[in-house]
Design a protein around this motif. Structure first.
Motif, mmCIF file in Angstrom:
data_model
loop_
_atom_site.group_PDB
_atom_site.id
_atom_site.type_symbol
_atom_site.label_atom_id
_atom_site.label_comp_id
_atom_site.label_asym_id
_atom_site.label_seq_id
_atom_site.Cartn_x
_atom_site.Cartn_y
_atom_site.Cartn_z
ATOM 1 N N ASN A 124 4.268 3.191 -3.476
ATOM 2 C CA ASN A 124 3.215 2.250 -3.114
ATOM 3 C C ASN A 124 2.505 1.767 -4.375
ATOM 4 O O ASN A 124 2.898 2.104 -5.495
ATOM 5 N N ARG A 125 1.459 0.993 -4.217
ATOM 6 C CA ARG A 125 0.750 0.443 -5.390
ATOM 7 C C ARG A 125 0.098 1.520 -6.261
ATOM 8 O O ARG A 125 -0.163 1.298 -7.434
ATOM 9 N N LYS A 126 -0.150 2.685 -5.695
ATOM 10 C CA LYS A 126 -0.704 3.798 -6.486
ATOM 11 C C LYS A 126 0.414 4.589 -7.162
ATOM 12 O O LYS A 126 0.165 5.640 -7.742
ATOM 13 N N LYS A 127 1.661 4.101 -7.055
ATOM 14 C CA LYS A 127 2.864 4.749 -7.620
ATOM 15 C C LYS A 127 3.100 6.108 -6.967
ATOM 16 O O LYS A 127 3.473 7.067 -7.610
ATOM 17 N N GLU A 128 2.897 6.174 -5.641
ATOM 18 C CA GLU A 128 3.088 7.413 -4.893
ATOM 19 C C GLU A 128 4.226 7.240 -3.889
ATOM 20 O O GLU A 128 4.396 6.155 -3.324
#
Length: 188
Positions: A124-128
């Motif tokens: 996702n955008r949080k790099k998760e």
């Protein structure tokens, strides 16, 4: 009494092992709906996900229009890229991933890279990701392409190729001295 304790320990161990196997189950081809980005792939993926809408809009175009550097492709074959493992972290919301992931896939198709040695993880955008693999690999930006040999990382491409070409960056990674990786494995 000893038999009872032994049985309790055996049953407890079996329950523990069963829980571990259940916990390690990885969901593949997860897609989520987000407020800001619409549909987004998340977690471990297979290649066929990217030729489906809405991902095909960017994937197919970039894949089909990209012109391979045949000299670099020949070098990848010479360096036996198919004997390595590749882990790719990407964001289906990310413009750099839209550019370089389809190019990587075209390169891997050209060298007949085995699907079994390729892991694709969407974040996702949080790099998760749901499995937390990004923590294990210390992923800060996407796309991140990691090349491994004998379970050890030998190099990575982060966000964009330093040479301007994914295949040229892969050649540079593969030209790294394999003996240093082997030495690191056996010193443990």
């Amino acid at each position: 009494m000893k038999k009872l304790i032994t049985r309790i320990i055996a049953v407890s161990a079996m329950i523990f092992i069963a829980q571990q196997f259940k916990a390690q189950k990885v969901i593949v081809n997860r897609e989520v709906e987000t407020t800001n980005d619409g549909k987004m792939l998340l977690g471990h993926q297979t290649k066929d996900q990217f030729i489906k809408a809405p991902y095909a809009d960017w994937y197919v175009k970039e894949h089909d229009e990209y012109v391979l550097d045949q000299k670099a492709i020949a070098e990848l074959r010479k360096q036996k890229i198919n004997s390595y493992n590749i882990i790719v972290f990407l964001g289906t919301w990310c413009e750099d991933s839209h550019r370089d992931f389809p190019r990587l896939m075209k390169i891997l198709e050209e060298v007949k890279f085995p699907d079994s040695k390729l892991t694709m993880i969407a974040v996702n955008r949080k790099k998760e990701s749901p499995t937390g693999d990004e923590v294990r690999y210390n992923v800060q930006k996407v796309p991140t392409i990691i090349v491994e040999k004998y379970g050890k990382e030998i190099g990575r491409m982060i966000e964009m190729p330093s040479t301007g070409y994914v295949e040229r960056d892969l050649v540079e990674i593969l030209k790294k001295n394999d003996s240093s990786v082997i030495k690191e494995i056996f010193k443990k």
